[in-house]
Design a protein around this motif. Structure first.
Motif, short mmCIF file in Angstrom:
data_model
loop_
_atom_site.label_atom_id
_atom_site.label_comp_id
_atom_site.label_asym_id
_atom_site.label_seq_id
_atom_site.Cartn_x
_atom_site.Cartn_y
_atom_site.Cartn_z
N GLY A 156 -13.28 2.77 -7.43
CA GLY A 156 -11.93 2.70 -7.52
C GLY A 156 -11.40 1.33 -6.98
O GLY A 156 -12.07 -0.04 -6.04
N VAL A 157 -10.49 0.37 -7.38
CA VAL A 157 -9.82 -1.22 -7.15
C VAL A 157 -8.84 -0.66 -5.65
O VAL A 157 -9.03 -1.66 -5.23
CB VAL A 157 -8.66 -1.02 -8.11
CG1 VAL A 157 -9.70 -1.48 -8.85
CG2 VAL A 157 -7.47 0.07 -8.39
N GLU A 158 -9.21 0.31 -5.20
CA GLU A 158 -8.16 0.74 -3.95
C GLU A 158 -8.36 1.12 -3.07
O GLU A 158 -9.07 2.72 -3.62
CB GLU A 158 -6.66 0.43 -4.19
CG GLU A 158 -6.02 1.03 -4.48
CD GLU A 158 -4.37 1.15 -4.86
OE1 GLU A 158 -3.85 0.24 -3.97
OE2 GLU A 158 -3.50 1.66 -6.23
N ARG A 159 -8.50 1.94 -1.90
CA ARG A 159 -8.21 2.60 -0.61
C ARG A 159 -7.53 3.59 -1.49
O ARG A 159 -6.67 3.64 -1.46
CB ARG A 159 -8.18 2.50 0.44
CG ARG A 159 -9.57 1.99 1.30
CD ARG A 159 -8.67 0.24 2.00
NE ARG A 159 -8.85 1.51 3.07
CZ ARG A 159 -9.22 1.00 4.95
NH1 ARG A 159 -8.33 0.36 4.84
NH2 ARG A 159 -9.56 2.23 6.02
N THR A 160 -8.31 5.15 -0.57
CA THR A 160 -7.26 6.47 -1.16
C THR A 160 -6.92 7.27 0.09
O THR A 160 -7.88 6.85 0.62
CB THR A 160 -7.47 7.17 -2.44
OG1 THR A 160 -8.61 8.17 -1.51
CG2 THR A 160 -7.47 6.55 -3.23
N ARG A 213 1.98 3.35 -3.18
CA ARG A 213 0.85 5.60 -3.02
C ARG A 213 1.86 6.48 -3.44
O ARG A 213 1.77 7.42 -3.81
CB ARG A 213 -0.42 4.98 -2.64
CG ARG A 213 -1.51 6.41 -3.72
CD ARG A 213 -3.15 5.57 -2.03
NE ARG A 213 -3.23 5.04 -3.46
CZ ARG A 213 -4.45 5.24 -4.24
NH1 ARG A 213 -4.21 5.76 -4.96
NH2 ARG A 213 -5.01 4.32 -4.27
N ARG A 242 -14.14 5.22 -2.78
CA ARG A 242 -12.99 6.25 -2.43
C ARG A 242 -13.16 6.97 -1.75
O ARG A 242 -12.86 7.88 -0.88
CB ARG A 242 -11.77 5.89 -3.85
CG ARG A 242 -11.66 5.12 -4.31
CD ARG A 242 -11.58 5.26 -5.89
NE ARG A 242 -10.56 6.46 -6.02
CZ ARG A 242 -9.88 6.47 -7.27
NH1 ARG A 242 -9.80 6.52 -8.40
NH2 ARG A 242 -8.25 7.39 -6.75
N PHE A 251 -15.66 -2.03 0.82
CA PHE A 251 -15.77 -2.85 -0.23
C PHE A 251 -17.72 -2.24 -1.11
O PHE A 251 -18.53 -3.07 0.19
CB PHE A 251 -15.30 -3.33 -0.66
CG PHE A 251 -15.55 -3.95 -1.98
CD1 PHE A 251 -13.84 -4.68 -2.67
CD2 PHE A 251 -16.21 -5.20 -2.74
CE1 PHE A 251 -14.55 -4.89 -4.11
CE2 PHE A 251 -16.22 -5.97 -3.99
CZ PHE A 251 -15.24 -5.64 -4.31
N GLY A 268 -19.02 -0.72 -11.49
CA GLY A 268 -18.27 -1.86 -11.44
C GLY A 268 -17.91 -1.59 -9.83
O GLY A 268 -18.75 -0.96 -8.55
N GLY A 310 -16.02 -2.30 -6.16
CA GLY A 310 -15.50 -1.55 -6.16
C GLY A 310 -14.57 -1.15 -4.58
O GLY A 310 -15.97 -1.35 -3.93
N VAL A 311 -13.60 -0.34 -3.75
CA VAL A 311 -13.77 0.52 -3.20
C VAL A 311 -14.32 2.12 -2.90
O VAL A 311 -13.66 2.01 -4.15
CB VAL A 311 -12.11 0.04 -2.49
CG1 VAL A 311 -12.36 1.09 -1.57
CG2 VAL A 311 -11.08 -0.94 -2.18
N ARG A 334 0.77 -1.27 0.54
CA ARG A 334 -0.28 0.09 -0.24
C ARG A 334 0.83 0.89 -0.49
O ARG A 334 -0.34 2.41 0.01
CB ARG A 334 -0.87 0.01 0.96
CG ARG A 334 -1.86 -0.65 1.00
CD ARG A 334 -2.40 -1.50 2.50
NE ARG A 334 -1.53 -2.37 2.53
CZ ARG A 334 -1.96 -3.84 2.08
NH1 ARG A 334 -3.00 -3.91 0.50
NH2 ARG A 334 -1.17 -4.39 2.59
#
Length: 443
Positions: A292-296, A117, A237, A264, A232, A234-235, A114
């Motif tokens: 999105g596909v990952e957390r920010t 990023r 964000r 999610f 879609g 995803g997470v 992680r």
């Protein structure tokens, strides 16, 4: 359960900044800055070309052919330098790209995936790539603009300004390369990575809404409609708070975000609850929820603690066995929790300009943040007296700072850590040593 009752921070015009989520999303991409730099340098080249053409026309109109010959001779020498720059710049770009890949691979393997990023969001890395690519594009454009005619009376362009601009870009590229190497070396050191994570976490906490003293906790009533997630999986964000507040005010309803930032979500599950009326039309809610596909970091209060906990766990694994890194991560975990120890948590209430509640957003509570920061590290702490001593010292510090109603999770973790050490330490002396609080672990 406490709440944040807030008024949006607005500029003089009265509206919240609409491009804030877009700006954060662009910071999480790597293509925007180089692309913008290449487009910008093309426009600068067009302007420089116009200036060079105007200089040639002015000298020819004044009959000053000797000065024009001198400029042609100087640009002929500069042509060699620009040609060398064009061929060498791609090699420079390859070196920078290779350094970045090695740094990302090492950070991902030694710390946590992680933290990649942080490299993507690095301004100096983006600036270096952008300036290098812009210099390469500019050198190609300048080479294409050279006029091979030897007679100053028929020459159409003498790229004087263009050549000088190329040399200036080369100097800027060299300066950025030195800064880039220095920044990359710093980012490969765990102490600086942890400090960057803490800085981003504090920025998120500082951007959270400011409580309004004495404001009553609003009751939006039962939900009258639900807005499902379309798109879609995803997470979650972030959400566009300002736009959601405007939509809710326009339709006279209260919106409540169902999942928390970082959850999610899958298609069809409720993402917004509507209170006080029918759901706004779907077109009004477009681009208000980002998945999105990952957390920010943007709006995600617990993401920094998640990364710090992951770094500590990786350091305490048998393959790494680096308790000092775990202690450094615990330092920042305690610092972050200390900053939030007296702040209202659990939910944020956003109001419009007239003071009416329009959006209720869930945020992690105090107990959840404490569990996130300590639970997994505590399970590995008995294997290292250095970590158990640092964790006990951190819990003691938080017990002094937290109000009485927030001490229960801290006392629970303290007792669970004591029990784990008693089970794992072989002798009474080892247990006494491991249970002695020390802010440096083993100073």
């Amino acid at each position: 359960m406490s709440e944040w009752t807030v008024t949006q921070r607005t500029p003089a015009g009265g509206r919240p900044p609409a491009l804030s989520p877009l700006r954060e999303h662009l910071r999480d991409t790597f293509w925007f800055a180089p692309t913008a730099a290449m487009a910008g340098v093309f426009l600068v080249w067009l302007l420089a070309q116009e200036i060079d053409s105007a200089v040639v026309e002015a000298l020819r109109a004044d009959g000053d052919l000797d000065t024009l010959r001198e400029l042609m001779r100087w640009t002929s020498d500069a042509n060699t330098v620009v040609n060398t720059v064009a061929s060498a710049m791609m090699t420079f770009i390859g070196v920078v790209f290779s350094i970045s890949l090695v740094a990302v691979q090492m950070a991902s393997g030694q710390f946590t995936p992680r933290v990649v990023r942080l490299f993507v969001r690095s301004r100096i890395t983006k600036a270096t790539f952008a300036v290098f690519l812009a210099t390469f594009v500019l050198s190609l454009l300048v080479l294409a603009s050279y006029d091979s005619a030897p007679d100053p009376r028929v020459v159409t362009s003498v790229p004087l300004v263009q050549s000088a601009l190329t040399l200036l870009m080369v100097a800027l590229s060299l300066l950025l390369f030195v800064l880039y190497v220095n920044t990359t070396l710093r980012m490969m050191r765990i102490s600086h990575v942890i400090a960057r994570i803490a800085t981003e976490s504090f920025r998120v906490a500082a951007a959270m809404p400011v409580p309004v003293p004495g404001a009553p906790a609003p009751d939006p009533g039962p939900a009258t409609a639900w807005v499902p997630h379309e798109g879609g999986a995803g997470v979650l964000r972030d959400v566009h708070v300002a736009r959601l507040v405007r939509v809710a005010r326009k339709h006279g309803v209260v919106l409540r975000l169902v999942p928390r930032i970082g959850d999610f979500v899958v298609p069809g599950t409720p993402v917004l609850a509507v209170h006080g009326g029918p759901a706004p039309p779907r077109r009004a809610l477009r681009y208000t929820v980002s998945v999105g596909v990952e957390r920010t970091y943007h709006q995600d209060l617990g993401f920094g603690l998640r990364q710090l906990s992951d770094i500590a766990l990786r350091a305490l694994s048998p393959a790494v066995n680096d308790p000092t890194t775990a202690v450094q991560a615990l330092d920042r975990i305690v610092q972050f929790l200390a900053a939030l120890s007296r702040r209202p948590l659990d939910s944020a209430v956003h109001r419009d300009r007239r003071g009416a509640v329009r959006l209720v957003q869930p945020v992690p509570g105090w107990t959840e943040l404490v569990d996130l920061g300590f639970t997994e590290v505590r399970e590995c702490a008995p294997a290292s007296a250095q970590v158990s001593r640092r964790m006990l010292a951190g819990l003691d510090d938080l017990l002094l700072l937290a109000p009485p109603e927030r001490r229960e999770p801290l006392l629970r973790h303290r007792e669970l850590l004591r029990q784990a050490v008693w089970r794992g330490a072989p002798t009474a002396a080892d247990r006494a040593f491991a249970l002695r609080p020390d802010r440096q672990g083993i100073g």
